[in-house]
Design a protein around this motif. Sequence first.
Motif, PDB file in Angstrom:
ATOM      1  N   PRO A   1      22.905  -7.640  25.286  1.00 39.81           N
ATOM      2  CA  PRO A   1      24.293  -8.937  25.343  1.00 39.81           C
ATOM      3  C   PRO A   1      24.071  -9.571  24.116  1.00 39.81           C
ATOM      4  N   ILE A   2      22.919 -10.030  23.683  1.00 33.51           N
ATOM      5  CA  ILE A   2      22.279 -10.536  22.341  1.00 33.51           C
ATOM      6  C   ILE A   2      23.337  -9.879  21.845  1.00 33.51           C
ATOM      7  N   PHE A   3      23.129  -8.688  20.251  1.00 32.11           N
ATOM      8  CA  PHE A   3      23.620  -7.942  19.797  1.00 32.11           C
ATOM      9  C   PHE A   3      24.816  -8.281  20.259  1.00 32.11           C
ATOM     10  N   TRP A   4      26.140  -7.799  21.471  1.00 35.51           N
ATOM     11  CA  TRP A   4      27.288  -8.293  21.592  1.00 35.51           C
ATOM     12  C   TRP A   4      27.777  -9.309  21.237  1.00 35.51           C
ATOM     13  N   LEU A   5      26.764 -10.179  21.501  1.00 35.34           N
ATOM     14  CA  LEU A   5      27.204 -11.780  21.925  1.00 35.34           C
ATOM     15  C   LEU A   5      27.057 -11.845  19.881  1.00 35.34           C
ATOM     16  N   GLY A   6      26.335 -11.827  19.367  1.00 37.65           N
ATOM     17  CA  GLY A   6      26.492 -11.172  17.769  1.00 37.65           C
ATOM     18  C   GLY A   6      27.878 -10.503  17.363  1.00 37.65           C
ATOM     19  N   GLY A   7      28.121  -9.843  17.284  1.00 39.54           N
ATOM     20  CA  GLY A   7      29.281  -9.220  16.783  1.00 39.54           C
ATOM     21  C   GLY A   7      30.539 -10.193  17.369  1.00 39.54           C
ATOM     22  N   ALA A   8      31.006 -10.220  18.913  1.00 42.65           N
ATOM     23  CA  ALA A   8      31.702 -10.833  19.238  1.00 42.65           C
ATOM     24  C   ALA A   8      31.759 -12.313  18.180  1.00 42.65           C
ATOM     25  N   VAL A   9      31.105 -13.184  18.361  1.00 41.56           N
ATOM     26  CA  VAL A   9      31.560 -14.337  17.370  1.00 41.56           C
ATOM     27  C   VAL A   9      31.080 -13.925  16.355  1.00 41.56           C
ATOM     28  N   GLN A  10      30.939 -13.059  15.384  1.00 44.44           N
ATOM     29  CA  GLN A  10      31.674 -12.501  13.615  1.00 44.44           C
ATOM     30  C   GLN A  10      32.466 -11.648  14.050  1.00 44.44           C
ATOM     31  N   TYR A  11      32.996 -11.505  14.910  1.00 45.21           N
ATOM     32  CA  TYR A  11      34.419 -11.092  14.993  1.00 45.21           C
ATOM     33  C   TYR A  11      35.676 -11.889  14.752  1.00 45.21           C
ATOM     34  N   THR A  12      34.826 -12.802  15.918  1.00 44.43           N
ATOM     35  CA  THR A  12      36.073 -13.953  16.058  1.00 44.43           C
ATOM     36  C   THR A  12      36.024 -14.718  15.153  1.00 44.43           C
ATOM     37  N   ASP A  13      35.247 -15.413  14.703  1.00 47.60           N
ATOM     38  CA  ASP A  13      34.845 -16.325  13.519  1.00 47.60           C
ATOM     39  C   ASP A  13      36.209 -16.116  11.799  1.00 47.60           C
ATOM     40  N   GLY A  14      35.436 -14.110  12.051  1.00 48.23           N
ATOM     41  CA  GLY A  14      36.669 -13.389  11.013  1.00 48.23           C
ATOM     42  C   GLY A  14      37.893 -14.083  11.485  1.00 48.23           C
ATOM     43  N   ALA A  15      38.422 -13.718  12.502  1.00 51.17           N
ATOM     44  CA  ALA A  15      40.014 -13.958  12.955  1.00 51.17           C
ATOM     45  C   ALA A  15      40.281 -15.559  12.781  1.00 51.17           C
ATOM     46  N   MET A  16      39.624 -16.213  12.729  1.00 49.18           N
ATOM     47  CA  MET A  16      39.959 -17.402  12.834  1.00 49.18           C
ATOM     48  C   MET A  16      39.308 -17.730  11.464  1.00 49.18           C
ATOM     49  N   LYS A  17      39.834 -16.833  10.449  1.00 50.65           N
ATOM     50  CA  LYS A  17      40.337 -16.631   9.089  1.00 50.65           C
ATOM     51  C   LYS A  17      40.953 -16.583   8.706  1.00 50.65           C
ATOM     52  N   LYS A  18      42.001 -15.850   9.194  1.00 51.69           N
ATOM     53  CA  LYS A  18      43.224 -15.394   8.702  1.00 51.69           C
ATOM     54  C   LYS A  18      44.008 -16.043   8.623  1.00 51.69           C
ATOM     55  N   VAL A  19      45.191 -16.041   7.816  1.00 59.05           N
ATOM     56  CA  VAL A  19      46.313 -17.150   7.937  1.00 59.05           C
ATOM     57  C   VAL A  19      47.280 -17.043   8.684  1.00 59.05           C
ATOM     58  N   GLU A  20      47.350 -15.676   9.831  1.00 56.55           N
ATOM     59  CA  GLU A  20      48.143 -16.130  11.436  1.00 56.55           C
ATOM     60  C   GLU A  20      47.690 -16.877  11.744  1.00 56.55           C
ATOM     61  N   PHE A  21      46.375 -17.159  11.707  1.00 56.44           N
ATOM     62  CA  PHE A  21      45.544 -17.885  12.487  1.00 56.44           C
ATOM     63  C   PHE A  21      46.059 -19.616  12.491  1.00 56.44           C
ATOM     64  N   CYS A  22      45.700 -19.763  10.783  1.00 62.24           N
ATOM     65  CA  CYS A  22      45.946 -21.566  10.494  1.00 62.24           C
ATOM     66  C   CYS A  22      46.860 -21.748  10.654  1.00 62.24           C
ATOM     67  N   THR A  23      48.005 -20.579  10.837  1.00 65.85           N
ATOM     68  CA  THR A  23      49.774 -21.231  10.635  1.00 65.85           C
ATOM     69  C   THR A  23      50.292 -20.748  12.131  1.00 65.85           C
ATOM     70  N   SER A  24      49.430 -20.973  12.831  1.00 67.92           N
ATOM     71  CA  SER A  24      49.949 -20.565  14.390  1.00 67.92           C
ATOM     72  C   SER A  24      50.025 -21.982  14.995  1.00 67.92           C
ATOM     73  N   CYS A  25      48.948 -23.181  13.963  1.00 66.03           N
ATOM     74  CA  CYS A  25      49.414 -24.154  14.701  1.00 66.03           C
ATOM     75  C   CYS A  25      51.118 -24.854  13.826  1.00 66.03           C
ATOM     76  N   HIS A  26      51.927 -26.068  14.795  1.00 65.24           N
ATOM     77  CA  HIS A  26      53.194 -25.469  14.361  1.00 65.24           C
ATOM     78  C   HIS A  26      53.513 -26.944  12.530  1.00 65.24           C
ATOM     79  N   VAL A  27      52.348 -27.548  12.661  1.00 74.44           N
ATOM     80  CA  VAL A  27      52.428 -28.309  11.621  1.00 74.44           C
ATOM     81  C   VAL A  27      52.064 -27.711   9.867  1.00 74.44           C
ATOM     82  N   MET A  28      51.271 -26.363  10.164  1.00 76.33           N
ATOM     83  CA  MET A  28      50.565 -25.651   9.448  1.00 76.33           C
ATOM     84  C   MET A  28      52.267 -24.340   9.212  1.00 76.33           C
TER      85      MET A  28
END
Lengths: 193, 70
Positions: free
Chosen positions: A43-70
């Motif tokens: 579970p600890i290894f999986w947690l690290g992988g999941a957080v790293q993956y989600t952190d990468g997803a939060m850097k994407k342009v689609e994520f930033c522009t998912s808010c209306h003002v952006m």
Amino acid sequence: MTWILILGAIAIIVLLLVLRRTAKAMATRQERLLALVVMGILPIFWLGGAVQYTDGAMKKVEFCTSCHVMERYGESLHADEDALAATHFQNNRVDRENACYVCHTSYVAFGGVKAKIRGLRHVQAQYLGGHEGEIALYEPYSNSDCLRCHGDARSFLEQEWHNDPPEFLDELRAGDVSCLECHEPAHYFEDES
Amino acid sequence: MSRLAALMPWNCTDYELVRCGTIAEIAGIVLLVITVLVHNPLLLVILIPLGSILILLGWIAWVWAFVRGF
């Protein structure tokens, strides 16, 4: 990567359920070792992988522009006008997938951490309100973010304007003069034309 | 012993700790699977800390039981 994480999660959940049912009867060293792997390591290894993956997803342009003002900032990346963001994006001068993050995360110690904390404020503004009118950068855009890529580029160092007068390069490096004073606009908006 | 006190880890048996720990880890993994599938800013802000804490709590429960001789 998504499917690896999901399949990993399913496998760990199944193993945890088996462990939960059999925990009472575990007596041998091998069984306890299995419990160590299933409950203590996987579970600890999986947690690290999941957080790293989600952190990468939060850097994407689609994520930033998912808010209306952006949204309009996302559209400005595709503008035909000669604006900084558009030329960098369209000419592949930045990683297109993570273009917002690459340019708007100061390359200093804890730059990414500061960006995450600001991101929390953006989520608050998006869902709870609290910001009216035009949005703006928290602080003037740092030259160091430009010079991280351009700083030792021949095209930058030998550019006539950057050496006239010769000490101008040092002023740019010190941040005394903003790159944006000459290289504006950063973003071009069709609805403002 | 009150019902609340009975739930405290130091009043649980090793077996109960492992059982609770597995449930916490499963819940945490399920929450984080949602964040892997849905990249909604609000969901991420809520579910990443919650899922991570649940997995870590489950892990602590397991370590606790292990140290006591499970």
